[in-house]
Design a protein around this motif. Structure first.
Motif, short mmCIF file in Angstrom:
data_model
loop_
_atom_site.label_atom_id
_atom_site.label_comp_id
_atom_site.label_asym_id
_atom_site.label_seq_id
_atom_site.Cartn_x
_atom_site.Cartn_y
_atom_site.Cartn_z
N PHE A 111 -1.43 22.96 13.67
CA PHE A 111 -0.46 21.82 14.32
C PHE A 111 1.38 22.87 13.90
N GLY A 112 2.49 22.34 14.41
CA GLY A 112 3.73 22.63 13.91
C GLY A 112 4.82 21.83 13.77
N VAL A 113 5.45 22.39 12.77
CA VAL A 113 6.60 21.29 11.86
C VAL A 113 8.08 21.71 12.79
N TRP A 114 8.69 21.23 13.02
CA TRP A 114 9.95 21.11 13.40
C TRP A 114 10.97 20.42 12.90
N GLU A 115 12.38 21.18 12.72
CA GLU A 115 13.58 20.31 12.07
C GLU A 115 14.05 20.47 12.97
N GLN A 116 14.47 19.63 13.03
CA GLN A 116 15.53 19.31 14.84
C GLN A 116 17.15 19.39 14.24
N ALA A 117 17.80 20.47 15.42
CA ALA A 117 19.02 20.44 15.72
C ALA A 117 19.37 20.38 16.76
N ALA A 118 19.82 21.43 17.73
CA ALA A 118 20.18 21.08 18.88
C ALA A 118 18.94 20.69 20.07
N HIS A 119 18.22 21.11 19.60
CA HIS A 119 16.67 20.76 19.97
C HIS A 119 16.17 20.25 19.71
N VAL A 156 -6.25 30.60 22.60
CA VAL A 156 -5.34 29.59 23.01
C VAL A 156 -5.08 28.23 23.21
N ALA A 157 -4.38 27.44 22.81
CA ALA A 157 -4.60 26.11 22.85
C ALA A 157 -3.48 25.49 22.23
N TRP A 158 -3.28 24.15 22.94
CA TRP A 158 -1.89 23.29 22.97
C TRP A 158 -1.62 22.72 21.54
N THR A 159 -0.73 22.81 20.53
CA THR A 159 -0.61 22.57 19.61
C THR A 159 1.31 22.01 19.31
N PRO A 160 0.48 20.24 18.93
CA PRO A 160 1.68 19.12 18.97
C PRO A 160 2.69 19.85 17.31
N TYR A 161 3.82 19.37 17.05
CA TYR A 161 4.84 19.36 16.35
C TYR A 161 5.23 18.82 15.70
N LEU A 162 5.27 18.64 14.68
CA LEU A 162 5.88 17.23 13.89
C LEU A 162 6.79 17.12 13.24
N ALA A 163 7.65 16.49 13.27
CA ALA A 163 9.72 16.28 13.25
C ALA A 163 9.30 16.11 11.75
N SER A 164 10.14 16.84 11.22
CA SER A 164 10.09 17.10 9.89
C SER A 164 12.42 17.33 9.61
N ALA A 165 12.40 16.63 8.06
CA ALA A 165 13.85 16.52 7.79
C ALA A 165 14.51 18.06 7.40
N ASP A 166 13.27 18.32 7.05
CA ASP A 166 13.47 20.11 5.96
C ASP A 166 11.68 20.55 6.35
N ALA A 167 12.20 21.47 7.22
CA ALA A 167 11.87 22.31 7.63
C ALA A 167 10.36 23.48 6.33
N GLY A 168 11.40 23.48 5.35
CA GLY A 168 10.82 24.46 4.04
C GLY A 168 10.53 23.95 3.27
N ALA A 169 11.10 22.73 2.47
CA ALA A 169 10.43 21.57 1.67
C ALA A 169 8.44 21.02 2.53
N THR A 170 8.73 20.73 3.95
CA THR A 170 7.33 20.80 4.43
C THR A 170 6.51 21.66 4.47
N ALA A 171 6.72 22.88 4.74
CA ALA A 171 6.15 24.17 4.97
C ALA A 171 5.84 24.23 2.61
N GLU A 172 5.87 24.06 2.12
CA GLU A 172 6.26 23.72 0.42
C GLU A 172 4.88 22.44 0.07
N ALA A 173 4.78 22.21 0.80
CA ALA A 173 4.22 20.68 0.41
C ALA A 173 2.87 20.67 0.99
#
Length: 257
Positions: free
Chosen positions: A120-128, A71-88
């Protein structure tokens, strides 16, 4: 100060907490920060978004009953392309645990960890777009990675997100500021053997409060714990606390900038 705009890649744009008792956790954070809650999105299971004056500030979800996840707070870092960031992340020595996963029209997410094991999380923004308001009590104020040393893990985050690394010129403190463009967005703090053995490297989310001492007292009234009592430094007056399920976070009355 509104944050409801598209975040530059690498900028912390959201924080999320996964817990066992969603109702009790809403009561705790509602009492501490004055949050109200709105359900959704359904793709994330039982999940709510925390609101301040109808503006989204954070997310809280229920852990699967058969998963022994922390149980822990997780920050999400913005990405323009979640797939590319996951590969990196994979190519740079990190681990991708979940995703990229579509959250309906809200965007795409990844849950991962750096080479030290910090999640940590990665977030590719759309409506949110993420956290919609900042600089007020009850909003995320900062995110800091606590790790043994900053050199190797700093190279990881620079490679994946393109940060500029700004080390503090101090022989006594291993602290690196992560800058997206010319804006400081997070920090890495090497604490050596002071790193808790039961947690390992981890991201710490700081939340703004109007009065640190009052907020720390309120934490205990609501069933949480004060792990490090209020103290002053250049960042302001802050305390390290935990909610009733043990999620650790920092409360801070930030120093004037």
């Amino acid at each position: 100060m509104t944050e409801a705009a598209r975040h530059k890649p690498g900028t912390p744009c959201w924080v999320s907490l996964m817990v066992h008792d969603l109702d009790a956790t809403q009561e705790f954070y509602g009492g501490l920060f004055g949050w109200s809650f709105r359900p959704g999105p359904q793709q994330l299971g039982p999940y709510v978004r925390a609101l301040l004056d109808d503006e989204e500030v954070a997310g809280i979800g229920r852990l699967p009953v058969d998963r022994g996840l922390p149980v822990a707070w997780t920050p999400y870092l913005a990405s323009a392309d979640a797939g590319a960031t996951a590969e990196a992340i994979r190519c740079s020595g990190g681990t991708v645990a979940v995703g990229p996963l579509d959250a309906a029209d809200a965007g795409r997410m990844v849950i991962c960890s750096d080479p030290t094991g910090a999640v940590f999380g990665v977030w590719e923004q759309a409506a949110h777009l993420g956290t919609a308001v900042g600089g007020r009590p009850g909003t995320p104020a900062w995110n800091e990675l606590l790790t043994q040393e900053t050199d190797a893990v700093g190279k990881f985050y620079k490679t994946v997100f393109g940060y500029e690394l700004e080390p503090l010129a101090s022989a006594d403190l291993d602290l690196v500021t992560l800058k997206a463009g010319d804006r400081p967005v997070a920090s890495l703090h090497g604490v050596g053997t002071a790193l808790p053995r039961d947690r390992g490297a981890h991201w710490m989310t700081w939340f703004e409060v109007a009065d640190t001492d009052d907020a720390a007292h309120r934490v205990t009234e609501l069933g949480g714990q004060v792990l490090k009592p209020p103290r002053d430094d250049a960042d302001g007056r802050h305390a390290t606390v935990a909610d009733p399920e043990g999620a650790v976070f920092t409360i801070v009355r930030s120093a004037p900038r």
